[in-house]
Design a protein around this motif. Structure first.
Motif, PDB file in Angstrom:
ATOM      1  N   ASP A 153       0.828  -1.202   0.000  1.00 62.43           N
ATOM      2  CA  ASP A 153       0.000   0.000   0.000  1.00 62.43           C
ATOM      3  C   ASP A 153       0.865   1.257   0.000  1.00 62.43           C
ATOM      4  N   ILE A 154       1.933   1.233   0.776  1.00 62.44           N
ATOM      5  CA  ILE A 154       2.831   2.392   0.859  1.00 62.44           C
ATOM      6  C   ILE A 154       3.447   2.677  -0.503  1.00 62.44           C
ATOM      7  N   GLU A 155       3.896   1.622  -1.186  1.00 61.79           N
ATOM      8  CA  GLU A 155       4.508   1.803  -2.506  1.00 61.79           C
ATOM      9  C   GLU A 155       3.488   2.304  -3.521  1.00 61.79           C
ATOM     10  N   LEU A 156       2.293   1.729  -3.499  1.00 61.97           N
ATOM     11  CA  LEU A 156       1.240   2.170  -4.427  1.00 61.97           C
ATOM     12  C   LEU A 156       0.867   3.624  -4.169  1.00 61.97           C
ATOM     13  N   ASN A 157       0.738   3.995  -2.887  1.00 57.61           N
ATOM     14  CA  ASN A 157       0.409   5.384  -2.552  1.00 57.61           C
ATOM     15  C   ASN A 157       1.467   6.344  -3.087  1.00 57.61           C
ATOM     16  N   ALA A 158       2.738   5.973  -2.917  1.00 60.03           N
ATOM     17  CA  ALA A 158       3.832   6.834  -3.359  1.00 60.03           C
ATOM     18  C   ALA A 158       3.852   6.963  -4.877  1.00 60.03           C
ATOM     19  N   MET A 159       3.584   5.861  -5.568  1.00 58.48           N
ATOM     20  CA  MET A 159       3.665   5.864  -7.027  1.00 58.48           C
ATOM     21  C   MET A 159       2.502   6.600  -7.678  1.00 58.48           C
ATOM     22  N   TYR A 160       1.317   6.492  -7.064  1.00 61.57           N
ATOM     23  CA  TYR A 160       0.116   7.028  -7.712  1.00 61.57           C
ATOM     24  C   TYR A 160      -0.398   8.321  -7.085  1.00 61.57           C
ATOM     25  N   GLN A 161       0.354   8.899  -6.148  1.00 64.63           N
ATOM     26  CA  GLN A 161      -0.149  10.074  -5.437  1.00 64.63           C
ATOM     27  C   GLN A 161      -0.345  11.280  -6.356  1.00 64.63           C
ATOM     28  N   LEU A 165      -6.237   9.012 -11.920  1.00 60.82           N
ATOM     29  CA  LEU A 165      -6.626   7.810 -12.662  1.00 60.82           C
ATOM     30  C   LEU A 165      -7.859   8.013 -13.536  1.00 60.82           C
ATOM     31  N   ASP A 166      -8.726   8.934 -13.154  1.00 60.85           N
ATOM     32  CA  ASP A 166      -9.968   9.077 -13.915  1.00 60.85           C
ATOM     33  C   ASP A 166      -9.788   9.817 -15.241  1.00 60.85           C
ATOM     34  N   ILE A 167      -8.542  10.168 -15.584  1.00 59.97           N
ATOM     35  CA  ILE A 167      -8.327  10.713 -16.924  1.00 59.97           C
ATOM     36  C   ILE A 167      -8.335   9.600 -17.961  1.00 59.97           C
ATOM     37  N   TYR A 168      -8.244   8.358 -17.488  1.00 61.03           N
ATOM     38  CA  TYR A 168      -8.341   7.204 -18.377  1.00 61.03           C
ATOM     39  C   TYR A 168      -9.769   6.673 -18.287  1.00 61.03           C
ATOM     40  N   PRO A 169     -10.431   6.471 -19.419  1.00 60.44           N
ATOM     41  CA  PRO A 169     -11.845   6.078 -19.398  1.00 60.44           C
ATOM     42  C   PRO A 169     -12.046   4.676 -18.818  1.00 60.44           C
ATOM     43  N   GLY A 170     -13.269   4.451 -18.287  1.00 59.54           N
ATOM     44  CA  GLY A 170     -13.623   3.119 -17.814  1.00 59.54           C
ATOM     45  C   GLY A 170     -13.631   2.135 -18.972  1.00 59.54           C
ATOM     46  N   PRO A 171     -13.541   0.840 -18.674  1.00 54.88           N
ATOM     47  CA  PRO A 171     -13.738   0.228 -17.351  1.00 54.88           C
ATOM     48  C   PRO A 171     -12.489   0.217 -16.468  1.00 54.88           C
ATOM     49  N   HIS A 172     -11.454   0.991 -16.820  1.00 55.33           N
ATOM     50  CA  HIS A 172     -10.251   1.025 -15.995  1.00 55.33           C
ATOM     51  C   HIS A 172     -10.579   1.650 -14.640  1.00 55.33           C
ATOM     52  N   PRO A 173      -9.848   1.269 -13.585  1.00 56.28           N
ATOM     53  CA  PRO A 173     -10.085   1.849 -12.248  1.00 56.28           C
ATOM     54  C   PRO A 173      -9.994   3.370 -12.297  1.00 56.28           C
ATOM     55  N   GLN A 174     -10.931   4.020 -11.622  1.00 58.02           N
ATOM     56  CA  GLN A 174     -11.030   5.472 -11.671  1.00 58.02           C
ATOM     57  C   GLN A 174     -10.437   6.170 -10.451  1.00 58.02           C
ATOM     58  N   SER A 175      -9.960   5.389  -9.491  1.00 64.97           N
ATOM     59  CA  SER A 175      -9.351   5.962  -8.282  1.00 64.97           C
ATOM     60  C   SER A 175      -8.379   4.947  -7.708  1.00 64.97           C
ATOM     61  N   LEU A 176      -7.509   5.403  -6.819  1.00 61.47           N
ATOM     62  CA  LEU A 176      -6.537   4.491  -6.207  1.00 61.47           C
ATOM     63  C   LEU A 176      -7.219   3.431  -5.337  1.00 61.47           C
ATOM     64  N   PRO A 177      -8.213   3.787  -4.512  1.00 63.19           N
ATOM     65  CA  PRO A 177      -8.904   2.730  -3.749  1.00 63.19           C
ATOM     66  C   PRO A 177      -9.543   1.683  -4.662  1.00 63.19           C
ATOM     67  N   GLU A 178     -10.096   2.129  -5.787  1.00 63.49           N
ATOM     68  CA  GLU A 178     -10.698   1.193  -6.734  1.00 63.49           C
ATOM     69  C   GLU A 178      -9.623   0.292  -7.347  1.00 63.49           C
ATOM     70  N   LEU A 179      -8.457   0.860  -7.644  1.00 67.95           N
ATOM     71  CA  LEU A 179      -7.354   0.077  -8.190  1.00 67.95           C
ATOM     72  C   LEU A 179      -6.880  -0.952  -7.170  1.00 67.95           C
ATOM     73  N   LYS A 180      -6.702  -0.536  -5.920  1.00 65.52           N
ATOM     74  CA  LYS A 180      -6.247  -1.454  -4.884  1.00 65.52           C
ATOM     75  C   LYS A 180      -7.231  -2.608  -4.696  1.00 65.52           C
ATOM     76  N   LYS A 181      -8.516  -2.299  -4.720  1.00 64.69           N
ATOM     77  CA  LYS A 181      -9.549  -3.332  -4.566  1.00 64.69           C
ATOM     78  C   LYS A 181      -9.462  -4.343  -5.708  1.00 64.69           C
ATOM     79  N   LEU A 182      -9.278  -3.836  -6.927  1.00 62.38           N
ATOM     80  CA  LEU A 182      -9.182  -4.724  -8.089  1.00 62.38           C
ATOM     81  C   LEU A 182      -7.922  -5.567  -8.034  1.00 62.38           C
ATOM     82  N   LEU A 183      -6.802  -4.971  -7.631  1.00 68.89           N
ATOM     83  CA  LEU A 183      -5.549  -5.719  -7.520  1.00 68.89           C
ATOM     84  C   LEU A 183      -5.691  -6.865  -6.515  1.00 68.89           C
ATOM     85  N   LYS A 184      -6.352  -6.601  -5.399  1.00 70.26           N
ATOM     86  CA  LYS A 184      -6.541  -7.635  -4.379  1.00 70.26           C
ATOM     87  C   LYS A 184      -7.411  -8.767  -4.913  1.00 70.26           C
TER      88      LYS A 184
END
Length: 251
Positions: A153-161, A165-184
């Motif tokens: 989580d610390i590394e992801l926060n640092a990399m994506y701070q 993310l929402d500049i990329y259209p769906g269905p891609h994750p639109q936020s970091l919490p959404e990305l983390k949930k999908l990765l898990k």
């Protein structure tokens, strides 16, 4: 080469033994683990552990707990690259392409991007073809998310701070919490999948003997093929078997 005790360096031997203690099942160890394994007191391991920390071969997790540091991963990857990852993986990827009749790719991560370093293109008219050297944001493709899964989580926060993310259209994750949930979720199922531009890709990790992801492979086909559940499952099982075979060579 002499095996004489006079040439034996105890501190070096203990340092290497500490590194060798880590494996797939033991990713975090503490000073008491080191001491018990070496048959010494915890205090006598302090200088060895500190040296390994200073050189990047260990990384502190908590006050007295450690995991392997970036030097182990980078040195291991450099060794694998010396054997040429593409040479190792390409026969298996080509066989996967031939058996599944779907295009396949090999990728690695560079920061926030997936780099495509090998492709085996299917001959069908509707085949997916990502050019070699292509760079795509990791969170927008299946291989990239496989490559992100081992980050904390610390590394992801640092990399994506600083990345929106929402500049990329769906269905891609639109936020970091959404990305983390999908990765898990994808880590739990053992593969990632991604649909875009009328095509679906499934990706799986290539791991080393420590279970650390060093690359990813995918199988990517047109939705006319991949929307068929039976074909999707068959492609996924072939992909996972191929990833396991390549990982054994990378260990």
């Amino acid at each position: 080469m002499s095996n004489s005790p006079e040439y034996h360096v105890p501190a070096l031997s203990r340092g290497l033994q500490i590194i060798e203690m880590f494996n797939r099942d033991k990713r975090v160890l503490n000073t008491q683990d080191f001491a018990e394994h070496l048959g010494v007191s915890a205090s006598s391991t302090y200088r060895i552990v500190q040296t390994l920390l200073d050189m990047g071969y260990l990384k502190k997790v908590t006050r007295n707990a450690y995991e392997l540091g970036p030097q182990v991963v980078s040195r291991g990857f450099a060794f694998l690259a010396g054997r040429d990852l593409v040479d190792i993986a390409s026969p298996y990827i080509n066989e996967l392409r031939d058996n599944a009749s779907i295009s396949c790719h090999l990728g690695i991560r560079d920061g926030l991007e997936t780099i495509y370093i090998y492709r085996a293109q299917a001959s069908q008219r509707l085949s997916v073809n990502i050019p070699l050297g292509s760079r795509l944001p990791c969170h927008t493709n299946a291989m990239g998310r496989v490559l992100l899964q081992q980050l904390s989580d610390i590394e992801l926060n640092a990399m994506y701070q600083t990345l929106q993310l929402d500049i990329y259209p769906g269905p891609h994750p639109q936020s970091l919490p959404e990305l983390k949930k999908l990765l898990k979720e994808e880590w739990g199922q053992g593969f990632s999948s991604n649909r875009s531009d009328n095509a679906t890709a499934i990706a799986a990790p290539i791991t080393n003997y420590l279970g650390q992801t060093i690359a990813a492979i995918n199988i990517s086909g047109a939705d006319q093929i991949m929307n068929n559940q039976e074909q999707f499952e068959n492609a996924k099982e072939q992909l996972l078997a191929t990833a396991s075979a390549i990982s054994r060579l990378a260990s």
